[in-house]
Design an enzyme around this catalytic site. Structure first.
Site, PDB file in Angstrom:
ATOM      1  N   SER A 137       0.845  -1.186   0.000  1.00  0.00           N
ATOM      2  CA  SER A 137       0.000   0.000   0.000  1.00  0.00           C
ATOM      3  C   SER A 137       0.880   1.236   0.000  1.00  0.00           C
ATOM      4  O   SER A 137       1.990   1.226   0.564  1.00  0.00           O
ATOM      5  CB  SER A 137      -0.893   0.013   1.241  1.00  0.00           C
ATOM      6  OG  SER A 137      -1.511   1.271   1.424  1.00  0.00           O
ATOM      7  N   TYR A 152      -2.123  -0.552  10.282  1.00  0.00           N
ATOM      8  CA  TYR A 152      -2.088  -0.919   8.863  1.00  0.00           C
ATOM      9  C   TYR A 152      -0.788  -0.446   8.218  1.00  0.00           C
ATOM     10  O   TYR A 152      -0.102  -1.207   7.530  1.00  0.00           O
ATOM     11  CB  TYR A 152      -3.287  -0.304   8.146  1.00  0.00           C
ATOM     12  CG  TYR A 152      -3.347  -0.603   6.672  1.00  0.00           C
ATOM     13  CD1 TYR A 152      -3.733  -1.853   6.214  1.00  0.00           C
ATOM     14  CD2 TYR A 152      -3.010   0.379   5.732  1.00  0.00           C
ATOM     15  CE1 TYR A 152      -3.783  -2.132   4.859  1.00  0.00           C
ATOM     16  CE2 TYR A 152      -3.057   0.106   4.378  1.00  0.00           C
ATOM     17  CZ  TYR A 152      -3.444  -1.148   3.946  1.00  0.00           C
ATOM     18  OH  TYR A 152      -3.484  -1.425   2.598  1.00  0.00           O
TER      19      TYR A 152
END
Length: 228
Positions: A137, A152
């Site tokens: 990501s 995350y």
């Protein structure tokens, strides 16, 4: 000869979209999911040379069974796309984060990929020019990282560190390893507001198809190199 491509967590979202794109290209796709019935349904709906595989990336026994199935049926693996991931801790800050959520993020985003990759390396070594693509990501970029989603972001940054370590180790075996970011994509995980799944999957597919001359150990999104 078509490549044999395993995509984890591919019964929905980006994984499923990627499986459909590779199937349309005539590749042999091993569509894995934690739930075998979900994998079988997705594979049947996509059609083409797509084969369902029950694989729970959090369960070593499940992984071992899947590896034996792939070895018996195909004998090698050309591409591993580690797509399993999750945990968006939008409401957290690093200073007061629930460390149980952080541990869950690490288990899903780092250790699942690490576990699956270790188990499949013997089959990747049997292929010519094999590659591993870890779905990361842009939130993992240390240069761009902000205060949000600490669990995350940290877990995906750790995944990028694994990418770099594997890339350096496996270069001598001719196995290429990259991280690929799909960008914010409108999936069950990404939520509303993201871009179409086809655009996110195209970002990953580009990395899977990078020429050997592009090297190893890169971090890409939309055909561009992201800062670590």
């Amino acid at each position: 000869m078509s490549r044999i491509i395993l995509i984890t967590g591919a019964n929905r979202g980006i994984g499923r979209g990627l499986a459909a794109q590779f199937a349309a290209d005539g590749e042999t796709v091993l569509l894995s999911a934690r739930n075998g019935d979900a994998a079988a349904q997705a594979a049947a709906e996509i059609g083409g040379d797509v084969h369902p595989i029950q694989l729970d990336a959090t369960d070593q026994a499940s992984i071992d069974v899947a590896v034996k199935q792939i070895e018996a049926t195909h004998g090698r693996l050309d591409v591993l796309v580690n797509n399993v991931g999750g945990v968006f801790d939008y409401a957290q800050q690093a200073s007061n984060a629930d460390l149980g959520v952080v541990q869950e993020a690490l288990n899903i985003n780092l250790f699942s990929t690490w576990r699956v990759t270790q188990a499949l390396l013997p089959l990747l070594r049997k292929a010519q020019g094999a590659r591993i693509v870890n779905v990361s990501s842009e939130a993992a970029s240390l240069e761009r990282m902000g205060a949000g989603t600490p669990a995350y972001s940290a877990s995906k940054a750790a995944l990028n560190a694994l990418t770099r370590s594997l890339a350096a180790e496996l270069a001598g075996d001719g196995i290429i390893v990259h991280s690929a970011s799909p960008g914010w994509t409108a999936t069950d995980l990404g939520g509303e507001g993201g871009r179409p799944i086809a655009e996110g999957t195209a970002s990953i597919k580009h990395v899977v198809n990078l020429p050997v001359g592009a090297g190893t150990g890169g971090f890409y999104q939309d055909q561009q190199i992201l800062p670590w």
